[in-house]
Design an enzyme around this catalytic site. Structure first.
Site, PDB file in Angstrom:
ATOM      1  N   LYS A 151     -34.808 -17.703  -7.232  1.00  6.81           N
ATOM      2  CA  LYS A 151     -35.003 -16.897  -8.195  1.00  6.81           C
ATOM      3  C   LYS A 151     -35.730 -15.304  -7.712  1.00  6.81           C
ATOM      4  CE  LYS A 151     -34.566 -19.870 -11.708  1.00  6.81           C
ATOM      5  NZ  LYS A 151     -33.897 -19.471 -12.938  1.00  6.81           N
ATOM      6  N   LYS A 247     -25.476 -25.885 -19.461  1.00  5.44           N
ATOM      7  CA  LYS A 247     -26.660 -26.666 -19.589  1.00  5.44           C
ATOM      8  C   LYS A 247     -26.555 -27.177 -21.033  1.00  5.44           C
ATOM      9  CE  LYS A 247     -29.437 -22.960 -16.932  1.00  5.44           C
ATOM     10  NZ  LYS A 247     -30.534 -22.181 -17.054  1.00  5.44           N
TER      11      LYS A 247
END
Length: 321
Positions: A151, A247
């Site tokens: 990230k 997702k």
């Protein structure tokens, strides 16, 4: 007669989880339980503010449809009754599991998928200082992780990647910018990242503002996350991305996710399967999609202080089935 129960739960995290948009110490999930003739089907979703969802708004969507669900609404009919999003995901997955139970099948059998022995999953390195991210990578690799998801925001991009690659020389590295790289010289940045053997970069620019990605050849494959929710968007992303991240909370459940896999193959785009933070209940529902994915990122439960049934087994960088 079918009965429906809705639960709103706050799950504490074992440690803070940070991305470019902020830091979380807990995650709010909503679980739906359907009971019919003694058989049970359950689904879990994670409302996401990035997509204008709150726990209250999702709970209200579910309550508004409760009478129809209890009257026998099918999962095919559900697709037109609720828009893509986490509310539909919770119901869709609960219906998949209920239909499987009624047919005395597993979810895998209901989805006509063969169960693998295990699935490699990414372990996410939360946004942090260069030193802390390198330390987290060292720990992950020591426990057998072979795929690390980094990230990042705009700060110390190359320095953080270099520090992580130094302690994880053999791991596959993927980067998630979470829309944070607007205004950067992306072509130069991607070229500078080449020596670190990055397998893929996820969503460098904000959704709806990613047209610049079609103006140059990508030296590293790019994956659409926030830019890709449903089947309808896939064809239009081909000129900007090489991969899509599916997702269940974005697309509205397993039904749409399986359709997205088919469409991605038709459009010659590669597939990643990702998740929001959540328990094994949410991750298990995505596994029938994961077997078609080049990269799998279903590590949500390892961030929780306590997981929930069905308690998937995470070990050596894999989910064991």
């Amino acid at each position: 007669m079918r009965r429906m129960q809705i639960q709103l739960l706050e799950l504490p995290l074992a440690r803070p989880f940070a991305i470019s948009r902020g830091t979380r110490t807990a995650v709010t999930v909503i679980r739906v339980t359907l009971e019919q003739n003694g058989f049970i089907g359950r689904g879990e979703c994670t409302p996401t503010p990035r997509y204008s969802e709150t726990a209250e708004s999702v709970h209200a969507q579910l309550e508004a449809l409760q009478a129809d669900i209890e009257a026998g609404l099918s999962r095919d009919a559900l697709q037109t009754r609720l828009a893509a999003g986490s509310a539909r995901n919770a119901l869709d997955c609960a219906l998949w599991r209920l239909d499987a139970a009624l047919a005395k099948q597993t979810l895998w059998q209901q989805a006509a998928r063969k169960v693998p022995v295990s699935v490699v999953t990414a372990e996410t390195l939360s946004l942090d200082t260069r030193e802390n991210m390198a330390e987290a990578a060292t720990d992950a690799v020591s426990r057998g992780a072979v795929l690390l998801k980094i990230k990042l925001n705009r700060d110390e991009i190359l320095e953080k990647v270099a520090a992580i690659r130094a302690v994880a020389p053999h791991a596959t590295l993927i980067i998630d910018a979470n829309e944070a790289w607007a205004g950067l010289d992306l072509q130069s940045l991607f070229n500078a990242l080449l020596p670190y053997n990055i397998a893929m970069i996820e969503q460098p620019l904000p959704a709806g503002q990613d047209g610049d990605l079609q103006r140059f050849t990508h030296s590293i494959p790019l994956c659409a996350d926030e830019s890709c929710h449903t089947v309808a968007e896939i064809e239009g992303l081909r000129n900007r991305y090489e991969m899509i991240n599916i997702k269940l909370d974005k697309c509205g459940g397993l039904t749409e996710a399986l359709a997205m896999v088919v469409e991605a193959k038709k459009q010659e785009m590669r597939v990643m399967v990702g998740c929001m933070l959540g328990s094994s209940l949410a991750m298990e529902a995505a596994l029938p999609v994961a077997i078609d994915a080049e990269h799998v990122d279903l590590d949500g439960p390892i961030w929780l202080a306590a997981d929930s049934s069905p308690f998937l087994t995470y070990s050596q960088g894999r989910i064991w089935l």
